[in-house]
Design a protein around this motif. Structure first.
Motif, mmCIF file in Angstrom:
data_model
loop_
_atom_site.group_PDB
_atom_site.id
_atom_site.type_symbol
_atom_site.label_atom_id
_atom_site.label_comp_id
_atom_site.label_asym_id
_atom_site.label_seq_id
_atom_site.Cartn_x
_atom_site.Cartn_y
_atom_site.Cartn_z
ATOM 1 N N CYS A 180 0.741 -1.337 -0.044
ATOM 2 C CA CYS A 180 -0.063 -0.087 0.139
ATOM 3 C C CYS A 180 0.723 1.245 0.050
ATOM 4 O O CYS A 180 1.653 1.342 0.770
ATOM 5 C CB CYS A 180 -0.903 -0.200 1.294
ATOM 6 S SG CYS A 180 -2.319 1.249 1.078
ATOM 7 N N GLU A 181 0.820 2.010 -0.855
ATOM 8 C CA GLU A 181 1.267 3.415 -0.952
ATOM 9 C C GLU A 181 0.774 4.493 -0.258
ATOM 10 O O GLU A 181 -0.341 4.664 -0.589
ATOM 11 C CB GLU A 181 1.592 3.868 -2.447
ATOM 12 C CG GLU A 181 2.407 2.928 -3.301
ATOM 13 C CD GLU A 181 2.484 3.121 -4.849
ATOM 14 O OE1 GLU A 181 1.718 4.039 -5.091
ATOM 15 O OE2 GLU A 181 3.457 2.634 -5.486
ATOM 16 N N VAL A 182 1.503 5.126 0.649
ATOM 17 C CA VAL A 182 0.993 6.207 1.459
ATOM 18 C C VAL A 182 1.421 7.393 0.680
ATOM 19 O O VAL A 182 2.562 8.054 0.489
ATOM 20 C CB VAL A 182 1.226 6.109 2.942
ATOM 21 C CG1 VAL A 182 1.133 7.374 3.576
ATOM 22 C CG2 VAL A 182 0.859 4.848 3.416
ATOM 23 N N GLU A 183 0.388 8.349 0.319
ATOM 24 C CA GLU A 183 0.887 9.868 -0.353
ATOM 25 C C GLU A 183 0.097 10.835 0.827
ATOM 26 O O GLU A 183 -0.961 10.932 1.260
ATOM 27 C CB GLU A 183 0.057 9.935 -1.585
ATOM 28 C CG GLU A 183 0.571 8.868 -2.515
ATOM 29 C CD GLU A 183 0.156 9.047 -3.976
ATOM 30 O OE1 GLU A 183 -0.548 10.270 -4.044
ATOM 31 O OE2 GLU A 183 0.518 8.563 -4.969
ATOM 32 N N LEU A 184 1.071 11.919 0.784
ATOM 33 C CA LEU A 184 0.771 12.941 1.633
ATOM 34 C C LEU A 184 0.616 14.232 0.899
ATOM 35 O O LEU A 184 1.414 14.583 0.241
ATOM 36 C CB LEU A 184 1.772 13.250 2.900
ATOM 37 C CG LEU A 184 1.833 14.251 3.908
ATOM 38 C CD1 LEU A 184 0.516 14.212 4.473
ATOM 39 C CD2 LEU A 184 2.915 14.135 4.632
ATOM 40 N N HIS A 185 -0.393 14.987 1.237
ATOM 41 C CA HIS A 185 -0.569 16.042 0.360
ATOM 42 C C HIS A 185 -0.954 17.292 1.488
ATOM 43 O O HIS A 185 -2.068 17.377 1.876
ATOM 44 C CB HIS A 185 -1.992 16.244 -0.639
ATOM 45 C CG HIS A 185 -2.000 14.719 -1.408
ATOM 46 N ND1 HIS A 185 -1.100 14.604 -2.487
ATOM 47 C CD2 HIS A 185 -2.479 13.553 -1.044
ATOM 48 C CE1 HIS A 185 -1.384 13.358 -3.099
ATOM 49 N NE2 HIS A 185 -2.036 12.699 -2.137
ATOM 50 N N PHE A 186 -0.152 18.295 1.372
ATOM 51 C CA PHE A 186 -0.532 19.623 1.937
ATOM 52 C C PHE A 186 -1.257 20.730 0.967
ATOM 53 O O PHE A 186 -0.578 21.014 -0.001
ATOM 54 C CB PHE A 186 1.004 20.113 2.537
ATOM 55 C CG PHE A 186 1.527 19.410 3.579
ATOM 56 C CD1 PHE A 186 0.941 19.254 4.840
ATOM 57 C CD2 PHE A 186 2.678 18.731 3.367
ATOM 58 C CE1 PHE A 186 1.554 18.611 6.028
ATOM 59 C CE2 PHE A 186 3.222 17.640 4.329
ATOM 60 C CZ PHE A 186 2.641 17.828 5.552
ATOM 61 N N PRO A 227 8.032 25.063 8.963
ATOM 62 C CA PRO A 227 7.303 23.829 9.739
ATOM 63 C C PRO A 227 6.403 22.959 8.793
ATOM 64 O O PRO A 227 6.575 21.532 8.881
ATOM 65 C CB PRO A 227 6.355 24.186 10.739
ATOM 66 C CG PRO A 227 5.799 25.673 10.478
ATOM 67 C CD PRO A 227 7.131 26.364 9.527
ATOM 68 N N LYS A 228 5.783 23.676 7.636
ATOM 69 C CA LYS A 228 5.167 22.711 6.685
ATOM 70 C C LYS A 228 6.088 21.768 5.949
ATOM 71 O O LYS A 228 6.003 20.553 6.075
ATOM 72 C CB LYS A 228 4.233 23.509 5.696
ATOM 73 C CG LYS A 228 3.407 22.767 4.783
ATOM 74 C CD LYS A 228 2.762 23.538 3.791
ATOM 75 C CE LYS A 228 1.861 24.541 4.314
ATOM 76 N NZ LYS A 228 0.723 24.032 5.150
ATOM 77 N N LEU A 229 7.153 22.312 5.459
ATOM 78 C CA LEU A 229 8.344 21.682 4.588
ATOM 79 C C LEU A 229 9.162 20.830 5.589
ATOM 80 O O LEU A 229 9.659 19.846 5.002
ATOM 81 C CB LEU A 229 9.298 22.842 4.161
ATOM 82 C CG LEU A 229 8.509 23.269 2.840
ATOM 83 C CD1 LEU A 229 9.481 24.488 2.357
ATOM 84 C CD2 LEU A 229 8.336 22.395 1.746
ATOM 85 N N GLU A 230 9.212 21.251 6.996
ATOM 86 C CA GLU A 230 10.017 20.330 7.753
ATOM 87 C C GLU A 230 9.297 19.076 7.919
ATOM 88 O O GLU A 230 9.831 18.023 7.901
ATOM 89 C CB GLU A 230 10.197 21.109 9.159
ATOM 90 C CG GLU A 230 11.270 22.253 9.064
ATOM 91 C CD GLU A 230 11.460 23.073 10.266
ATOM 92 O OE1 GLU A 230 12.505 23.668 10.512
ATOM 93 O OE2 GLU A 230 10.503 23.020 11.095
ATOM 94 N N ASN A 231 7.917 19.155 8.223
ATOM 95 C CA ASN A 231 7.040 18.077 8.200
ATOM 96 C C ASN A 231 7.112 17.136 7.036
ATOM 97 O O ASN A 231 7.135 15.805 7.257
ATOM 98 C CB ASN A 231 5.582 18.470 8.795
ATOM 99 C CG ASN A 231 5.432 18.613 10.177
ATOM 100 O OD1 ASN A 231 5.794 17.923 10.998
ATOM 101 N ND2 ASN A 231 5.148 19.979 10.521
ATOM 102 N N ALA A 232 7.008 17.787 5.906
ATOM 103 C CA ALA A 232 6.893 17.188 4.708
ATOM 104 C C ALA A 232 8.325 16.439 4.362
ATOM 105 O O ALA A 232 8.273 15.127 4.015
ATOM 106 C CB ALA A 232 6.701 18.021 3.263
ATOM 107 N N PHE A 233 9.434 17.036 4.374
ATOM 108 C CA PHE A 233 10.421 16.140 4.352
ATOM 109 C C PHE A 233 10.928 14.974 5.322
ATOM 110 O O PHE A 233 11.298 14.023 5.038
ATOM 111 C CB PHE A 233 11.761 17.176 4.333
ATOM 112 C CG PHE A 233 11.837 17.927 3.105
ATOM 113 C CD1 PHE A 233 11.987 17.120 1.962
ATOM 114 C CD2 PHE A 233 11.606 19.247 2.903
ATOM 115 C CE1 PHE A 233 12.466 17.815 0.604
ATOM 116 C CE2 PHE A 233 12.020 19.960 1.642
ATOM 117 C CZ PHE A 233 12.295 19.391 0.446
ATOM 118 N N PHE A 234 10.315 15.329 6.701
ATOM 119 C CA PHE A 234 10.670 14.532 7.691
ATOM 120 C C PHE A 234 9.785 12.957 7.235
ATOM 121 O O PHE A 234 10.154 11.796 7.472
ATOM 122 C CB PHE A 234 9.934 14.800 9.032
ATOM 123 C CG PHE A 234 10.311 14.031 10.172
ATOM 124 C CD1 PHE A 234 11.395 13.618 10.375
ATOM 125 C CD2 PHE A 234 9.083 13.382 11.163
ATOM 126 C CE1 PHE A 234 11.888 12.874 11.695
ATOM 127 C CE2 PHE A 234 9.284 12.659 12.138
ATOM 128 C CZ PHE A 234 10.788 12.079 12.396
#
Length: 261
Positions: A180-186, A227-234
């Motif tokens: 299952c692929e998990v995709e995250l979208h902000f 913080p948005k990008l920090e969370n995204a890269f993490f």
């Protein structure tokens, strides 16, 4: 099968048309879906009407007791239930939750260092009740989570919605036995991460961690985008298959800014 974790924020929530268009695009996603939202702009408006000035440091909210009452009322009440009602109108069977509901997200009070953030909760991968989330998904119920968590001792805490989205994505990515692929979208009201804040068309199609560090150092990105990008890269470094930032109307294509390591 894909699991889409979508976080919406900014002016999308506060604008009636933006919100409807965003949720309609969300409903068209194929696979399992989870929606996470904050609502800082609306909380600020309500705060000011009540004569309380919002306090922010580096894009993060200082949450005293009065502010906590306002964000709980705004996020877990007005916004969460409005979103659920709109999703139902698009025949998406949604369930509105805060972190205390079903012990969905248990947080811990942020330690006081040089800044006292007040009633703010931090989380880790173990904070997420993946068993409950997967149960809802498998029963065709779409979880709609606001950015209010709890500490297990009877206290509600304000937690960054981008952080919640990232940790839900990571926890699901690390707990999948089946393929299952998990995709995250902000999702917010811009096309992506902008090169020039004055030019809405000047967005990056791709951005890597090195470029992000460079932009942060030279202050070409500031406030909430950090913080948005920090969370995204993490999240990207911890098992999440794909991370994108941009307009919700492009959830079903690759137009938004895509992050890569």
């Amino acid at each position: 099968m894909k699991i889409h974790i979508v976080k919406i924020g900014g002016h999308l929530i506060n604008d009636h048309r933006y919100l409807h268009d965003s949720l309609e695009a969300f409903c068209k996603l194929q696979g399992y879906k989870i929606l996470i939202h904050g609502g800082g702009i609306k909380a600020d408006l309500i705060s000011k009407k009540m004569g309380i000035s919002p306090k922010m440091i580096q894009g993060r909210r200082i949450t005293d007791q009065e502010t906590l009452d306002i964000v709980v009322m705004t996020y877990a009440g007005i916004i969460n239930k409005s979103i659920v009602a709109i999703l139902q109108s698009y025949h998406c069977n949604a369930l509105g939750l805060c972190g205390a509901d079903g012990n969905c997200i248990r947080s811990y009070l942020r330690k006081i260092t040089n800044i006292n953030y007040g009633h703010v909760g931090d989380i880790d991968v173990k904070s997420i009740n993946t068993h409950l989330i997967k149960f809802l998904l498998k029963n065709n119920i779409i979880p709609v989570l606001c950015s209010i968590t709890h500490n297990g001792n009877g206290n509600l805490l304000n937690t960054n919605a981008d952080t919640i989205a990232a940790y839900i994505a990571m926890s699901l990515a690390q707990n999948q036995k089946e393929s299952c692929e998990v995709e995250l979208h902000f999702c917010f009201e811009k096309k992506g991460v902008l090169r020039n804040m004055q030019d809405s068309e000047s967005y990056f199609r791709k951005i890597n961690f090195h470029l992000f560090q460079k932009m942060k150092k030279n202050h070409s990105i500031t406030n909430g985008m950090i913080p948005k990008l920090e969370n995204a890269f993490f999240a990207l470094k911890n098992g999440v298959y794909k991370v994108s930032i941009g307009l919700p109307i492009h959830l079903n294509d690759d137009v938004n800014t895509r992050l890569c390591l």
